[in-house]
Design a protein around this motif. Sequence first.
Motif, short mmCIF file in Angstrom:
data_model
loop_
_atom_site.label_atom_id
_atom_site.label_comp_id
_atom_site.label_asym_id
_atom_site.label_seq_id
_atom_site.Cartn_x
_atom_site.Cartn_y
_atom_site.Cartn_z
N ALA A 140 0.83 -1.21 0.00
CA ALA A 140 0.00 0.00 0.00
C ALA A 140 0.86 1.26 0.00
CB ALA A 140 -0.93 0.00 1.21
N ILE A 141 1.92 1.24 0.77
CA ILE A 141 2.78 2.42 0.88
C ILE A 141 3.48 2.72 -0.44
CG2 ILE A 141 4.93 3.25 1.95
CD1 ILE A 141 3.99 1.75 4.51
N VAL A 142 3.87 1.68 -1.17
CA VAL A 142 4.69 1.88 -2.36
C VAL A 142 3.87 2.31 -3.57
CG1 VAL A 142 4.62 -0.44 -3.41
CG2 VAL A 142 6.76 0.88 -3.41
N LEU A 143 2.54 2.20 -3.52
CA LEU A 143 1.72 2.58 -4.67
C LEU A 143 2.06 3.96 -5.19
CD1 LEU A 143 -1.89 1.42 -3.66
CD2 LEU A 143 -0.25 0.23 -5.11
N HIS A 144 2.12 4.91 -4.29
CA HIS A 144 2.31 6.31 -4.68
C HIS A 144 3.71 6.54 -5.24
CE1 HIS A 144 0.68 10.26 -4.83
NE2 HIS A 144 1.55 10.79 -4.01
N ARG A 145 4.68 5.74 -4.78
CA ARG A 145 6.04 5.87 -5.28
C ARG A 145 6.14 5.37 -6.71
NH1 ARG A 145 9.59 6.80 -0.95
NH2 ARG A 145 11.17 6.77 -2.59
N LEU A 146 5.36 4.35 -7.03
CA LEU A 146 5.40 3.76 -8.36
C LEU A 146 4.69 4.62 -9.40
CD1 LEU A 146 4.51 0.16 -7.22
CD2 LEU A 146 6.69 0.80 -8.23
N ALA A 147 3.69 5.39 -8.96
CA ALA A 147 2.78 6.06 -9.89
C ALA A 147 3.47 6.94 -10.93
CB ALA A 147 1.75 6.87 -9.11
N PRO A 148 4.52 7.72 -10.60
CA PRO A 148 5.10 8.60 -11.63
C PRO A 148 5.68 7.85 -12.82
CG PRO A 148 5.85 9.23 -9.44
CD PRO A 148 5.15 7.92 -9.30
N TRP A 149 6.06 6.57 -12.63
CA TRP A 149 6.68 5.81 -13.71
C TRP A 149 5.67 5.07 -14.56
CZ3 TRP A 149 11.54 6.73 -14.96
CH2 TRP A 149 12.36 7.34 -13.99
N LEU A 150 4.44 4.95 -14.08
CA LEU A 150 3.45 4.16 -14.83
C LEU A 150 3.15 4.73 -16.20
CD1 LEU A 150 0.97 3.06 -12.03
CD2 LEU A 150 3.07 1.97 -12.81
N PRO A 151 3.10 6.06 -16.42
CA PRO A 151 2.88 6.55 -17.78
C PRO A 151 3.92 6.06 -18.79
CG PRO A 151 2.45 8.30 -16.21
CD PRO A 151 3.06 7.16 -15.43
N VAL A 152 5.14 5.81 -18.34
CA VAL A 152 6.16 5.28 -19.25
C VAL A 152 5.76 3.88 -19.71
CG1 VAL A 152 8.61 4.88 -19.58
CG2 VAL A 152 7.87 6.63 -17.95
N PHE A 153 5.22 3.09 -18.81
CA PHE A 153 4.75 1.75 -19.17
C PHE A 153 3.58 1.86 -20.15
CE2 PHE A 153 7.24 1.00 -15.48
CZ PHE A 153 7.62 -0.33 -15.49
N LEU A 154 2.69 2.81 -19.92
CA LEU A 154 1.59 3.02 -20.86
C LEU A 154 2.12 3.35 -22.25
CD1 LEU A 154 -1.32 3.47 -21.75
CD2 LEU A 154 -1.19 5.76 -20.74
N ALA A 155 3.10 4.24 -22.32
CA ALA A 155 3.66 4.63 -23.62
C ALA A 155 4.26 3.43 -24.35
CB ALA A 155 4.71 5.72 -23.44
N MET A 156 4.93 2.55 -23.60
CA MET A 156 5.55 1.38 -24.23
C MET A 156 4.51 0.40 -24.74
SD MET A 156 9.00 0.55 -22.04
CE MET A 156 8.25 0.56 -20.42
N SER A 157 3.32 0.40 -24.14
CA SER A 157 2.29 -0.57 -24.53
C SER A 157 1.24 0.01 -25.46
CB SER A 157 1.58 -1.10 -23.28
OG SER A 157 0.79 -0.07 -22.68
N ALA A 158 1.19 1.32 -25.64
CA ALA A 158 0.08 1.99 -26.33
C ALA A 158 -0.18 1.36 -27.70
CB ALA A 158 0.37 3.47 -26.47
N SER A 159 -1.40 0.85 -27.88
CA SER A 159 -1.70 0.08 -29.09
C SER A 159 -3.14 0.27 -29.55
CB SER A 159 -1.47 -1.42 -28.82
OG SER A 159 -2.38 -1.90 -27.83
N SER A 160 -3.73 1.43 -29.25
CA SER A 160 -5.15 1.63 -29.57
C SER A 160 -5.38 2.99 -30.23
CB SER A 160 -6.01 1.47 -28.31
OG SER A 160 -5.47 2.21 -27.22
N PRO A 161 -4.80 3.21 -31.41
CA PRO A 161 -4.98 4.50 -32.07
C PRO A 161 -6.36 4.67 -32.71
CG PRO A 161 -3.69 3.04 -33.47
CD PRO A 161 -3.89 2.32 -32.16
#
Length: 372
Positions: A140-161
């Motif tokens: 639970a504590i680490v959720l907020h620490r991870l959040a800033p990097w999640l958009p990078v994961f989205l960019a790497m997976s983006a497949s719905s133009p």
Amino acid sequence: MTAVIEDVAVGVEEEFHVVDPRTGLLVPKAEVFLEQLPRDRYGAELQGSVVEANSLPWLRLEDLARDLSAARRRLTKVADVAGLGIVATGSVPLVDLAALEISPVPRYEQMLDEYQLLAREQLICGVQVHVDVGDRDLAAIVLHRLAPWLPVFLAMSASSPFWLGADTGYASSRTLAWQRWPTAGPPGPFGSAAEYDRLVRALVGTGVISDQGMIYFDIRPSAHLPTLELRICDACPRVDDVVLLAGLSRALVIAECRAAEAGEPLPASARTELVRAATWRAARSGLEGELVDPADGRPAPAPRVVEGLLRRLRPVLESLGDWELVAELAAGALRRGGAAARQRSAFAPRGSLTDVVTSLIAETRLEFNEPR
């Protein structure tokens, strides 16, 4: 809290669209697959045109890759016999809304009644990565620490133009559809698992959502397993990219658990408002434009941000024995470009959305390409 580093298993849930390979249209035929495949590894989703496959948890990425490839082979075998196609992508461009059906499950029927347009237009697929974190307080504590990097994961997976027959101008239109749900988006800060659980109970108590399964945060602790679920990513046509996301996800969770235990301060980019903005940027641009760099909150070319993530995680990746594989997979992903750009390239020669679906069927069939 207990340290997290050794024997951290990682698993994946992949969602697949079922299509008619002749027309490219979504078809509500997921039950064809579920009648023939084991229910402990394959399941239904809200839309009857989507089937989910679940890997086992694995310590070695190579084993995870073989599991994912085997799951796709089973789906493809059933599809070929039934004259259907299986597609791993955030959205399929060709849709006949009148022909689609909600899966005949009471929970899903209730969701359709309550959420109407959101349920009818839930024509999207994602990939979820599950990383073992045995301590729920730490998770639970680490959720907020991870959040800033999640958009990078989205960019790497983006497949719905493409969405409902049109080019949206976004790399991930799935993100736009997904964020309409009342609990979707980045999580705020939590000081303990008890605090997280209180929020979940409060959200259910509002009556806006019916159960804890409708907590659709971009990352969340599992409700029934000792894992963190990274949920922000589009489904990926290439299994190589799923393995890349899984390896990076595990390393990031381990790195941020270590940082939390060491009492390191949160970066300024962890503010929920900034994460939401960075998520929009990633959905808009994918790998072909700029992203918000979590290191300083400024725009930077997507490849540079991905390379910065790799440098940040290299010590953990090396300690897990994952560095060479992840670095090779990342280089391949950047060299190929994003899945959204590849779909637009498939569309360009003839202006045919059916060609886009044909290309996605072919990519979904590809086996894991282990670097030499």
